[in-house]
Write an enzyme that holds these catalytic residues in place. Structure first.
Site, PDB file in Angstrom:
ATOM      1  CD  GLU A 160      44.816  28.545  39.217  1.00 25.90           C
ATOM      2  OE1 GLU A 160      44.930  29.429  38.354  1.00 25.90           O
ATOM      3  OE2 GLU A 160      44.205  27.462  39.029  1.00 25.90           O
TER       4      GLU A 160
ATOM      5  CE1 TYR B  68      34.496  57.434  33.895  1.00 23.80           C
ATOM      6  CE2 TYR B  68      32.801  57.947  32.284  1.00 23.80           C
ATOM      7  CZ  TYR B  68      33.900  58.330  33.035  1.00 23.80           C
ATOM      8  OH  TYR B  68      34.399  59.600  32.917  1.00 23.80           O
TER       9      TYR B  68
ATOM     10  CD  GLU C  32      36.725  29.189  29.749  1.00 22.98           C
ATOM     11  OE1 GLU C  32      37.464  28.727  28.861  1.00 22.98           O
ATOM     12  OE2 GLU C  32      37.023  29.143  30.957  1.00 22.98           O
TER      13      GLU C  32
ATOM     14  CE  LYS D 173      44.119  31.830  36.407  1.00 22.65           C
ATOM     15  NZ  LYS D 173      43.348  30.592  36.467  1.00 22.65           N
TER      16      LYS D 173
END
Length: 126
Positions: free
Chosen positions: A25, A57, A77, A102
């Site tokens: 990964e 934004y 997290e 993900k």
């Protein structure tokens, strides 16, 4: 979260990052998709019609994209907290809800998405 605040949503920010617990990964990277909901008071901007009185934004989206695409971490997290901290740097943002998707997480099963949603208030971010 205050109900008197308005909600600005930015959905589907696609980023390419190298986050994850596994070596492949980190090496190969993968797509992450970010959804944001920002608690802001839009009344000052509505009255002035001035970008300085609200959240830019476009700039915030680019800052979030950079936060995802730099400095790999193991966990979504940790990444979610990083994104929340970036959003709360904007003076007009009182709280933020961040969802990190993900979709290509390495799970040996059929699934459509892995997502983590967190909400942070200005007072909760270090």
């Amino acid at each position: 979260m205050s109900s008197s605040l308005d909600r600005l949503q930015i959905r589907g920010i696609e980023c390419f990052g190298h986050h994850g617990v596994f070596d492949f990964e980190r090496r190969e990277g993968q797509i992450f998709v970010i959804d944001l909901e920002l608690g802001i008071d839009t009344r000052p901007a509505a009255a002035s019609d001035d970008l300085a009185d609200t959240v830019d934004y476009g700039a915030l989206t680019l800052a979030v994209k950079q936060a995802v695409e730099s400095d790999p971490v193991d966990l979504i997290e940790t990444l979610s907290q990083r994104i929340a901290s970036v959003c709360l740097l904007a003076a007009a943002v009182e709280w933020v809800t961040v969802t990190v998707h993900k979709p290509d997480a390495p799970i040996d099963a059929t699934y459509s998405d892995v997502a983590l949603t967190i909400t942070r208030k200005r007072s909760q971010v270090p």
